[in-house]
Design a protein around this motif. Sequence first.
Motif, PDB file in Angstrom:
ATOM      1  N   SER A 206     -11.734  -1.125  -1.470  1.00 57.82           N
ATOM      2  CA  SER A 206     -12.912  -1.679  -2.150  1.00 57.82           C
ATOM      3  C   SER A 206     -12.544  -2.892  -2.999  1.00 57.82           C
ATOM      4  CB  SER A 206     -13.571  -0.609  -3.024  1.00 57.82           C
ATOM      5  OG  SER A 206     -12.665  -0.106  -3.993  1.00 57.82           O
TER       6      SER A 206
ATOM      7  N   ASN B 200       1.813   2.015  -3.605  1.00 58.97           N
ATOM      8  CA  ASN B 200       0.764   1.952  -4.616  1.00 58.97           C
ATOM      9  C   ASN B 200       0.219   3.353  -4.871  1.00 58.97           C
ATOM     10  OD1 ASN B 200      -1.776   1.395  -6.034  1.00 58.97           O
ATOM     11  ND2 ASN B 200      -1.432  -0.730  -5.409  1.00 58.97           N
ATOM     12  N   PRO B 201       0.192   3.803  -6.138  1.00 59.39           N
ATOM     13  CA  PRO B 201      -0.245   5.174  -6.437  1.00 59.39           C
ATOM     14  C   PRO B 201      -1.763   5.353  -6.434  1.00 59.39           C
ATOM     15  CG  PRO B 201       0.341   4.038  -8.463  1.00 59.39           C
ATOM     16  CD  PRO B 201       0.668   3.092  -7.339  1.00 59.39           C
ATOM     17  N   ASN B 202      -2.522   4.253  -6.349  1.00 60.64           N
ATOM     18  CA  ASN B 202      -3.981   4.353  -6.409  1.00 60.64           C
ATOM     19  C   ASN B 202      -4.555   4.869  -5.091  1.00 60.64           C
ATOM     20  OD1 ASN B 202      -4.690   3.074  -9.114  1.00 60.64           O
ATOM     21  ND2 ASN B 202      -3.399   1.488  -8.209  1.00 60.64           N
ATOM     22  N   ARG B 203      -5.787   5.358  -5.172  1.00 55.88           N
ATOM     23  CA  ARG B 203      -6.466   5.902  -3.996  1.00 55.88           C
ATOM     24  C   ARG B 203      -6.782   4.801  -2.993  1.00 55.88           C
ATOM     25  NH1 ARG B 203     -11.389   9.218  -6.458  1.00 55.88           N
ATOM     26  NH2 ARG B 203     -11.485   7.331  -7.713  1.00 55.88           N
ATOM     27  N   GLY B 204      -6.855   5.213  -1.726  1.00 56.19           N
ATOM     28  CA  GLY B 204      -7.154   4.263  -0.673  1.00 56.19           C
ATOM     29  C   GLY B 204      -8.506   3.588  -0.849  1.00 56.19           C
ATOM     30  N   SER B 205      -9.475   4.331  -1.391  1.00 59.24           N
ATOM     31  CA  SER B 205     -10.805   3.748  -1.615  1.00 59.24           C
ATOM     32  C   SER B 205     -10.736   2.606  -2.620  1.00 59.24           C
ATOM     33  CB  SER B 205     -11.767   4.826  -2.109  1.00 59.24           C
ATOM     34  OG  SER B 205     -11.290   5.427  -3.312  1.00 59.24           O
ATOM     35  N   TYR B 206      -9.890   2.740  -3.644  1.00 59.67           N
ATOM     36  CA  TYR B 206      -9.702   1.661  -4.615  1.00 59.67           C
ATOM     37  C   TYR B 206      -9.067   0.447  -3.948  1.00 59.67           C
ATOM     38  CZ  TYR B 206     -10.844   4.318  -8.865  1.00 59.67           C
ATOM     39  OH  TYR B 206     -11.486   5.018  -9.851  1.00 59.67           O
TER      40      TYR B 206
ATOM     41  N   TRP C 108       0.816  -1.216   0.000  1.00 57.06           N
ATOM     42  CA  TRP C 108       0.000   0.000   0.000  1.00 57.06           C
ATOM     43  C   TRP C 108       0.846   1.261   0.000  1.00 57.06           C
ATOM     44  CZ3 TRP C 108      -5.160  -0.043   3.185  1.00 57.06           C
ATOM     45  CH2 TRP C 108      -6.020  -0.976   2.609  1.00 57.06           C
TER      46      TRP C 108
END
Length: 216
Positions: A90, A81-87, A78
Motif C-alpha cells: 500500500s 523488512n519486519p512490516n506487514r506485506g499490506s503496508y 522486503w
Amino acid sequence: MNPFRGLLVKELKIMKSHFYSVILTVFFAVLIGLALTHYFKEGNILPAFLFFLFFAHILFYPIFILYSLNLETKTQGWLHNPNRGSYLLSSKLVAISIYFAMSIVITIFLAIGSYYYNPNVSFYDNIPVVLPLYLLLFITCLSFYFGLWFCFYWFVYYSLKNVPILGRVRSVSLFIIVVAQMFISGLIGESDWYKQLVHMSELDLNVDWLHFNFFV
C-alpha cells in the motif's frame, strides 16, 4: 514514526528520480510538439501532443510499480523488512498515486498554457469542458487496474521460483498463466449472465459529443 508513514517516505524517495525522468520526458515531448507546430504552421499539433501525454498516463501505475518491485528484487528489502506485506504494497501504491496526481496536474497546466499560447486553434473548439474530467477518471481507474495486474503477475513470477519444475521456466509459465487468464476472462465476457450484469449496470450518459475530430 508510524511504520506506514516511514515506508511511504522511503518509497517517495526511491521513486523521486524516476518521477523526474518522466517529467523531463513530458517537457521534452512538449518542446517537440511546439517545434513541429512552428515548422508545419499547424496550431493543432501541440494540443494533440498534450492530449497524447495526458492519455499516456494509463502506463503510469504499471511502469512505476514494476520499477519499484524490480528494485526490491535487487536490494532484497522486503525480505528483511519486519512490516506487514499490506503496508509494503500500500505504501508503494500511495506513493505512485501522489506522483501520478503531480504528473497529471503538470500536464493539465501545460495544456492550459498551450491554450493561452494559441487559443484560436480548432482543437479546443471540438473538446467539451467535461471531456477531460471523464478522461481523467477513465485514465486513473485503468492505470490503477493495470498496475494491480502487473503487481499480481510480478508476485506470481517470483513465487514460481520456489516451484521445483516451473521455476526453471518461469517466463513460459507466466505466459501460459496470462493466456489462460485472458481465455477465461473471454469466456466470462461472452456468458449470458455477465452480459445481463453489464446491461443492468449501464448508465445512459448521452456522450455523443465524444465523437470529434482533432484537426477539423
